[in-house]
Design an enzyme around this catalytic site. Sequence first.
Site, PDB file in Angstrom:
ATOM      1  CB  THR A   1      -6.054  -6.514   1.386  1.00 29.84           C
ATOM      2  OG1 THR A   1      -7.491  -6.512   1.359  1.00 29.84           O
ATOM      3  CG2 THR A   1      -5.594  -5.275   2.123  1.00 29.84           C
TER       4      THR A   1
ATOM      5  CG  ASP B   1      -1.469  -1.169   7.929  1.00 26.48           C
ATOM      6  OD1 ASP B   1      -1.819  -2.323   8.240  1.00 26.48           O
ATOM      7  OD2 ASP B   1      -2.251  -0.324   7.442  1.00 26.48           O
TER       8      ASP B   1
ATOM      9  CE  LYS C   1      32.314  15.400  17.373  1.00 27.49           C
ATOM     10  NZ  LYS C   1      32.826  16.017  16.168  1.00 27.49           N
TER      11      LYS C   1
ATOM     12  CB  SER D   1      36.532  27.642  35.442  1.00 23.97           C
ATOM     13  OG  SER D   1      36.218  26.766  36.491  1.00 23.97           O
TER      14      SER D   1
ATOM     15  N   GLY E   1       0.822  -1.211   0.000  1.00 23.83           N
ATOM     16  CA  GLY E   1       0.000   0.000   0.000  1.00 23.83           C
ATOM     17  C   GLY E   1       0.857   1.262   0.000  1.00 23.83           C
TER      18      GLY E   1
ATOM     19  NE  ARG F   1      -5.852   5.561   4.880  1.00 26.24           N
ATOM     20  CZ  ARG F   1      -6.486   4.450   5.271  1.00 26.24           C
ATOM     21  NH1 ARG F   1      -7.528   4.537   6.092  1.00 26.24           N
ATOM     22  NH2 ARG F   1      -6.093   3.256   4.865  1.00 26.24           N
TER      23      ARG F   1
ATOM     24  CG  ASN G   1      38.340  18.499  37.848  1.00 25.56           C
ATOM     25  OD1 ASN G   1      37.444  17.904  38.419  1.00 25.56           O
ATOM     26  ND2 ASN G   1      38.282  19.804  37.576  1.00 25.56           N
TER      27      ASN G   1
HETATM   28  C1  UD1 Z   1      -7.771  -3.273   6.254  1.00 29.81           C
HETATM   29  C2  UD1 Z   1      -8.946  -4.248   6.144  1.00 29.81           C
HETATM   30  C3  UD1 Z   1      -9.963  -3.950   7.263  1.00 29.81           C
HETATM   31  C4  UD1 Z   1      -9.271  -4.063   8.600  1.00 29.81           C
HETATM   32  C5  UD1 Z   1      -8.035  -3.159   8.663  1.00 29.81           C
HETATM   33  C6  UD1 Z   1      -7.253  -3.469   9.914  1.00 29.81           C
HETATM   34  C7  UD1 Z   1      -9.303  -4.824   3.786  1.00 29.81           C
HETATM   35  C8  UD1 Z   1     -10.072  -4.549   2.545  1.00 29.81           C
HETATM   36  N1  UD1 Z   1      -9.580  -4.073   4.833  1.00 29.81           N
HETATM   37  O1  UD1 Z   1      -8.271  -1.958   6.033  1.00 29.81           O
HETATM   38  O2  UD1 Z   1     -11.025  -4.871   7.195  1.00 29.81           O
HETATM   39  O3  UD1 Z   1     -10.186  -3.715   9.635  1.00 29.81           O
HETATM   40  O4  UD1 Z   1      -7.173  -3.399   7.540  1.00 29.81           O
HETATM   41  O5  UD1 Z   1      -6.204  -2.568  10.077  1.00 29.81           O
HETATM   42  O6  UD1 Z   1      -8.496  -5.739   3.796  1.00 29.81           O
HETATM   43  N2  UD1 Z   1      -1.977  -3.465   0.897  1.00 29.81           N
HETATM   44  C9  UD1 Z   1      -1.323  -4.077  -0.142  1.00 29.81           C
HETATM   45  N3  UD1 Z   1      -1.804  -3.952  -1.408  1.00 29.81           N
HETATM   46  C10 UD1 Z   1      -2.953  -3.265  -1.688  1.00 29.81           C
HETATM   47  C11 UD1 Z   1      -3.628  -2.650  -0.622  1.00 29.81           C
HETATM   48  C12 UD1 Z   1      -3.135  -2.777   0.658  1.00 29.81           C
HETATM   49  O7  UD1 Z   1      -0.277  -4.703   0.053  1.00 29.81           O
HETATM   50  O8  UD1 Z   1      -3.323  -3.220  -2.876  1.00 29.81           O
HETATM   51  C13 UD1 Z   1      -1.420  -3.574   2.251  1.00 29.81           C
HETATM   52  C14 UD1 Z   1      -1.040  -2.222   2.808  1.00 29.81           C
HETATM   53  O9  UD1 Z   1       0.319  -1.963   2.581  1.00 29.81           O
HETATM   54  C15 UD1 Z   1      -1.317  -2.370   4.295  1.00 29.81           C
HETATM   55  C16 UD1 Z   1      -2.364  -3.446   4.369  1.00 29.81           C
HETATM   56  O10 UD1 Z   1      -2.396  -4.083   3.127  1.00 29.81           O
HETATM   57  O11 UD1 Z   1      -0.159  -2.783   5.002  1.00 29.81           O
HETATM   58  C17 UD1 Z   1      -3.736  -2.890   4.706  1.00 29.81           C
HETATM   59  O12 UD1 Z   1      -4.139  -1.958   3.739  1.00 29.81           O
HETATM   60  P1  UD1 Z   1      -4.948  -0.656   4.119  1.00 29.81           P
HETATM   61  O13 UD1 Z   1      -5.242   0.080   2.874  1.00 29.81           O
HETATM   62  O14 UD1 Z   1      -4.257   0.075   5.204  1.00 29.81           O
HETATM   63  O15 UD1 Z   1      -6.299  -1.311   4.668  1.00 29.81           O
HETATM   64  P2  UD1 Z   1      -7.336  -0.686   5.717  1.00 29.81           P
HETATM   65  O16 UD1 Z   1      -8.166   0.315   5.029  1.00 29.81           O
HETATM   66  O17 UD1 Z   1      -6.633  -0.276   6.932  1.00 29.81           O
HETATM   67 CA    CA Z   2      -4.498  -0.098   7.514  1.00 31.95          CA
END
Ligand code: UD1
Ligand code: CA
Length: 451
Positions: free
Chosen positions: A80, A104, A336, A390, A14, A18, A362
């Site tokens: 995901t 994350d 340092k 000093s 991801g 944000r 000292n």
């Molecule tokens: C996701 C879950 C949500 C859960 C929450 C918990 C989904 C659709 N939603 O939401 O149900 O409550 O986590 O924290 O799964 N990532 C990828 N590839 C992508 C998209 C995301 O590898 O195409 C990775 C991101 O790097 C991240 C993780 O998946 O580490 C979660 O993605 P994120 O977009 O943060 O999902 P949330 O909206 O938090």
């Molecule tokens: Ca997340």
Amino acid sequence: MNNKPLAIIILAAGQGTRMKSNRPKVMHELAGRPMINWLLETCESFGPEKIVVVTGPDMPGLEAAIKPHTGVVQKVRDGTGGAVKCAISALKGFTGDVLILLGDTPLLTVETMQTLIQTKTENKASLSLLGCIMENSYGYGRLILNEKDELQEIVEEKDADEEQKQIRLVNTGAFCADGARLESWLEKIDNNNAQNEFYITQLPAIIAAEGGKTAVAITKDAAEIHGCNTRADLAALEKTLQSRLRTRHMNEGVSMQDPDTVYLWHDTQIAPGCTLEPNIYFGPNVSIAENVTIRAFSHIEETTIGSGVAVGPFARLRGGAKLAQDVKIGNFVEIKNAELAHGVKANHLAYLGDAAIGENTNIGAGTITCNYNGFEKNKTMIGKNVFVGSNAALVAPVTIENDAIIAAGSTVTENVPADALAIARAATEIRKGWAAKYRKIKEAAKRKKAS
Ligand code: UD1
Ligand code: CA
């Protein structure tokens, strides 16, 4: 424990929009170490057959950070579910349990992961997922249960209606799936949702439609499963991790008068018997031997401290400071790239940079090693048992040999031999009665003005 072979997939492709950052989200640091590495360390403790990390295109830092584990690039970030599909290519023929984790959500503990795996085994389920009851469930996928309390589906925040938004039971994002069937379920995921993404959270509904079962393990620890989407989330994770690190140090014999005010780095080493006063910051690469006291408001990084040393309050130690046994560093002293031998004292207001200082020397209040001439850094070498008065300015490169004395207020630009006195300041001139005369003149003038 689970007897089936285990593989772990971590989703980390991801963009982390944000976070408003140009670094991949999982490369943001907690206690000075990328969050992905905290998660990997926990995963490694299972000794799994394979750990596959799904990364995004153009994330060279991340690829390096996950070594020696397998990285798979998700070219198009389509959700995901799409990410897990990419990872599956690296797990061809694997039929054990597959733990799916979010990069994350780095603070999941070994115990929680174990519970998730066991929940699947004990319930003979196709899939298990980790749920959590949260006071504020905003942003998380909500778990929709049927009348028999079985999981039917997960609804994402953006797809949830008002009633579903009230649900406090959420998806933490951690799943344990049957590796033999995972690929066939993934093929059934669609992107008919508010974000037009392939959601991994569709799995329970797909499995339910086949008549299969998803078991839910529930954790109460909302701090542990906190996902990092924003900088505020990052700060919340840091808080949780710092608290864990402090507890670990205290369990190993370190006293902290006010633990909440001590900030640690992931590699901070503190031996038993040390005492930390409130408000102390440790940066990278600090190692402290036993029975050291660090007093309040000290800032310490890249430093080695020997046993019995006292530091602070208000001390700054950095960039290669090495303090041998029983050294004393007092308030407003900065050190340092300097080695201080056994018993050296610098009790007040000094800068010691690029220096070597011998035993029991000292260093007087206000002493400065003038190590920088605007172009290069030079060394100040001070021997044993030297007394630096000093407010001395020691202009490097300069050597002061053993047992020498530097008079207060001296600016030393030449080497000082052993046992010598170096005095480099204007001589004191005494004008007898001058002050009394001066006062008389001034007071007379004042009276005249007033009359
Ligand atoms: C996701 C879950 C949500 C859960 C929450 C918990 C989904 C659709 N939603 O939401 O149900 O409550 O986590 O924290 O799964 N990532 C990828 N590839 C992508 C998209 C995301 O590898 O195409 C990775 C991101 O790097 C991240 C993780 O998946 O580490 C979660 O993605 P994120 O977009 O943060 O999902 P949330 O909206 O938090
Ligand atoms: Ca997340």
